[in-house]
Design a protein around this motif. Structure first.
Motif, PDB file in Angstrom:
ATOM      1  N   THR A 114      -2.699   1.317   3.613  1.00 40.38           N
ATOM      2  CA  THR A 114      -1.312   1.109   4.026  1.00 40.38           C
ATOM      3  C   THR A 114      -0.606   2.459   4.121  1.00 40.38           C
ATOM      4  O   THR A 114       0.258   2.649   4.975  1.00 40.38           O
ATOM      5  CB  THR A 114      -0.591   0.147   3.056  1.00 40.38           C
ATOM      6  OG1 THR A 114      -1.239  -1.121   3.154  1.00 40.38           O
ATOM      7  CG2 THR A 114       0.871  -0.030   3.417  1.00 40.38           C
ATOM      8  N   ASP A 156      -2.669   2.468  -3.351  1.00 39.19           N
ATOM      9  CA  ASP A 156      -2.267   2.348  -1.951  1.00 39.19           C
ATOM     10  C   ASP A 156      -0.880   1.726  -1.828  1.00 39.19           C
ATOM     11  O   ASP A 156       0.002   2.259  -1.141  1.00 39.19           O
ATOM     12  CB  ASP A 156      -3.305   1.540  -1.172  1.00 39.19           C
ATOM     13  CG  ASP A 156      -3.040   1.552   0.318  1.00 39.19           C
ATOM     14  OD1 ASP A 156      -2.455   2.547   0.801  1.00 39.19           O
ATOM     15  OD2 ASP A 156      -3.405   0.584   1.002  1.00 39.19           O
ATOM     16  N   ASP A 178      -8.161   3.788  -1.219  1.00 40.02           N
ATOM     17  CA  ASP A 178      -8.691   2.748  -0.337  1.00 40.02           C
ATOM     18  C   ASP A 178      -9.961   3.167   0.411  1.00 40.02           C
ATOM     19  O   ASP A 178     -10.669   2.313   0.939  1.00 40.02           O
ATOM     20  CB  ASP A 178      -7.610   2.278   0.644  1.00 40.02           C
ATOM     21  CG  ASP A 178      -6.777   1.151   0.041  1.00 40.02           C
ATOM     22  OD1 ASP A 178      -6.729   1.069  -1.203  1.00 40.02           O
ATOM     23  OD2 ASP A 178      -6.188   0.356   0.790  1.00 40.02           O
ATOM     24  N   HIS A 228      -9.849  -7.630   3.154  1.00 39.51           N
ATOM     25  CA  HIS A 228     -10.472  -6.888   4.241  1.00 39.51           C
ATOM     26  C   HIS A 228     -11.879  -7.444   4.469  1.00 39.51           C
ATOM     27  O   HIS A 228     -12.404  -8.175   3.643  1.00 39.51           O
ATOM     28  CB  HIS A 228     -10.585  -5.411   3.863  1.00 39.51           C
ATOM     29  CG  HIS A 228      -9.300  -4.816   3.391  1.00 39.51           C
ATOM     30  ND1 HIS A 228      -8.346  -4.351   4.255  1.00 39.51           N
ATOM     31  CD2 HIS A 228      -8.809  -4.625   2.139  1.00 39.51           C
ATOM     32  CE1 HIS A 228      -7.328  -3.878   3.558  1.00 39.51           C
ATOM     33  NE2 HIS A 228      -7.581  -4.035   2.273  1.00 39.51           N
ATOM     34  N   HIS A 263      -2.324  -3.253   6.111  1.00 42.70           N
ATOM     35  CA  HIS A 263      -3.554  -3.040   6.880  1.00 42.70           C
ATOM     36  C   HIS A 263      -4.598  -4.117   6.581  1.00 42.70           C
ATOM     37  O   HIS A 263      -5.771  -3.930   6.890  1.00 42.70           O
ATOM     38  CB  HIS A 263      -4.127  -1.640   6.602  1.00 42.70           C
ATOM     39  CG  HIS A 263      -4.669  -1.482   5.212  1.00 42.70           C
ATOM     40  ND1 HIS A 263      -5.957  -1.051   4.964  1.00 42.70           N
ATOM     41  CD2 HIS A 263      -4.124  -1.698   4.001  1.00 42.70           C
ATOM     42  CE1 HIS A 263      -6.157  -0.998   3.656  1.00 42.70           C
ATOM     43  NE2 HIS A 263      -5.064  -1.373   3.051  1.00 42.70           N
ATOM     44  N   HIS A 264      -4.196  -5.249   5.946  1.00 45.50           N
ATOM     45  CA  HIS A 264      -5.167  -6.314   5.675  1.00 45.50           C
ATOM     46  C   HIS A 264      -5.424  -7.140   6.933  1.00 45.50           C
ATOM     47  O   HIS A 264      -4.480  -7.550   7.612  1.00 45.50           O
ATOM     48  CB  HIS A 264      -4.656  -7.234   4.565  1.00 45.50           C
ATOM     49  CG  HIS A 264      -4.673  -6.605   3.206  1.00 45.50           C
ATOM     50  ND1 HIS A 264      -3.654  -5.815   2.751  1.00 45.50           N
ATOM     51  CD2 HIS A 264      -5.614  -6.622   2.232  1.00 45.50           C
ATOM     52  CE1 HIS A 264      -3.948  -5.386   1.533  1.00 45.50           C
ATOM     53  NE2 HIS A 264      -5.139  -5.843   1.196  1.00 45.50           N
ATOM     54  N   ASP A 281       1.331  -3.130   1.614  1.00 40.85           N
ATOM     55  CA  ASP A 281      -0.027  -3.521   1.227  1.00 40.85           C
ATOM     56  C   ASP A 281      -0.120  -4.963   0.728  1.00 40.85           C
ATOM     57  O   ASP A 281      -1.040  -5.305   0.002  1.00 40.85           O
ATOM     58  CB  ASP A 281      -0.548  -2.538   0.160  1.00 40.85           C
ATOM     59  CG  ASP A 281      -2.071  -2.478   0.100  1.00 40.85           C
ATOM     60  OD1 ASP A 281      -2.709  -2.415   1.171  1.00 40.85           O
ATOM     61  OD2 ASP A 281      -2.622  -2.484  -1.018  1.00 40.85           O
ATOM     62  N   ASP A 334      -2.075  -1.227  -6.762  1.00 42.11           N
ATOM     63  CA  ASP A 334      -3.050  -0.147  -6.726  1.00 42.11           C
ATOM     64  C   ASP A 334      -2.363   1.104  -6.163  1.00 42.11           C
ATOM     65  O   ASP A 334      -1.174   1.067  -5.817  1.00 42.11           O
ATOM     66  CB  ASP A 334      -4.277  -0.549  -5.883  1.00 42.11           C
ATOM     67  CG  ASP A 334      -3.901  -0.887  -4.456  1.00 42.11           C
ATOM     68  OD1 ASP A 334      -2.711  -0.811  -4.092  1.00 42.11           O
ATOM     69  OD2 ASP A 334      -4.812  -1.228  -3.676  1.00 42.11           O
TER      70      ASP A 334
HETATM   71 MN   LIG Z   1      -4.637  -1.067   0.783  1.00 40.27          MN
END
Ligand SMILES: [Mn+2]
Length: 311
Positions: A120, A24, A150, A282, A100-101, A80, A22
């Motif tokens: 991310t 991100d 995101d 997330h 950032h998950h 990511d 994606d």
């Molecule tokens: Mn992301």
């Protein structure tokens, strides 16, 4: 500091965007690519998926992406990728993991993870600031694209002043808002729009209308010419219904197995439910690929898990 040392010691660095990437993942890797060009090192921009959506071509360096992992790489950086499997390569050398998950498996030699960050690219942006690294226009645009994607174009209710401050700063540094909006939101294919129409027609509401349920088979995809990846956008449409607080998509994959996507506005922890099926993500959006259960089984199990949490 350790990350800087690892970067200094390496001679061939591979930047990894996750499979089916994606904006991100690509944006974070792209910004890092620009940064590493300042060093004299060899850099490879790697992604296992050969066909990246054309609408993401506005992100810098997309023309550099290769789906061949170089054998002489002595450092890799993933962006990511919540799980090691998302890298799409069996690499065992030193690895920096930017993410950032909530469900990140911490598989890196160095893990730079902030589950509170909105993207991310947000994590990478903060890292650039902490290391006093100059962000040029190309980097700013790539970081902004990931943040926009995101946060669903800054519609996420968790967008705080800090996020708008970051957006402001990136625009000052040269991010192009119009280009990102056009690339991310005004580039739908007719096939995906037709698919969404058909999916909305088939949508069922369960748990007193709190859960929107979608089931997609290859026949539907074939009839519209769309792909499974095109289906996820409809989940956001369903979440826009006032009564709905959870949306579930079950898609039958071409090669077998079922692709599961779950969205939640806080009613349930999507990442936690998907982790039970080997997936992750997330709190508000997560997914998994399941091959050991039938569609009926998965649907019933997940509905039951959601019921337990919202009642
Ligand atoms: Mn992301």
């Amino acid at each position: 500091m350790q990350i800087t040392k690892a970067l200094e010691a390496a001679s061939h660095i591979v930047l990894i965007a996750h499979q089916d990437p994606d904006a991100d993942s690509l944006g974070a890797a792209s910004a890092f690519y620009s940064y590493l060009l300042r060093t004299q090192k060899k850099i490879t921009f790697y992604c296992v998926s050969p066909n990246i959506h054309a609408h993401l071509s506005f992100i810098p360096w997309m023309d550099k992406i290769s789906n061949r992992f170089p054998v002489d790489a002595d450092l890799a950086i993933s962006f990511d990728c919540g799980s090691f499997a998302r890298l799409g390569v069996d690499y065992s050398g030193p690895l920096i993991n930017f993410d950032h998950h909530t469900s990140n498996e911490q598989y890196g030699t160095f893990n730079c993870i902030d589950a509170e960050a909105m993207s991310t690219t947000h994590v990478v942006y903060e890292w650039f600031l902490s290391e006093d690294i100059k962000i040029n226009g190309k980097m700013a645009n790539a970081l902004y694209a990931g943040l926009m994607d995101d946060t669903k174009c800054f519609r996420d209710p968790r967008c705080t002043m800090r996020i708008f401050g970051m957006a402001h700063r990136l625009l000052e540094l040269g991010a192009n808002h119009e280009q990102c909006v056009n690339g991310l939101y005004h580039s739908k294919t007719l096939a995906s729009l037709r698919l969404q129409g058909k999916m909305l027609k088939r949508m069922t509401l369960v748990l007193d209308g709190q859960l929107a349920l979608f089931e997609v088979d290859q026949e539907l995809l074939g009839a519209t010419g769309a792909s499974l990846g095109d289906c996820k956008a409809v989940l956001d449409e369903a979440m826009a219904l006032k009564i709905v607080n959870t949306a579930l998509l079950l898609g039958i994959r071409k090669k077998g197995g079922i692709s599961v996507s779950l969205r939640s506005d806080g009613a349930v922890n999507a990442a936690e439910i998907m982790q039970r099926y080997g997936g992750g993500g997330h709190r508000d959006r997560a997914g998994a690929r399941v091959s050991d259960r039938s569609l009926d089984q998965i649907r019933d199990e997940i509905i039951e898990s959601i019921r337990e949490e919202i009642e």
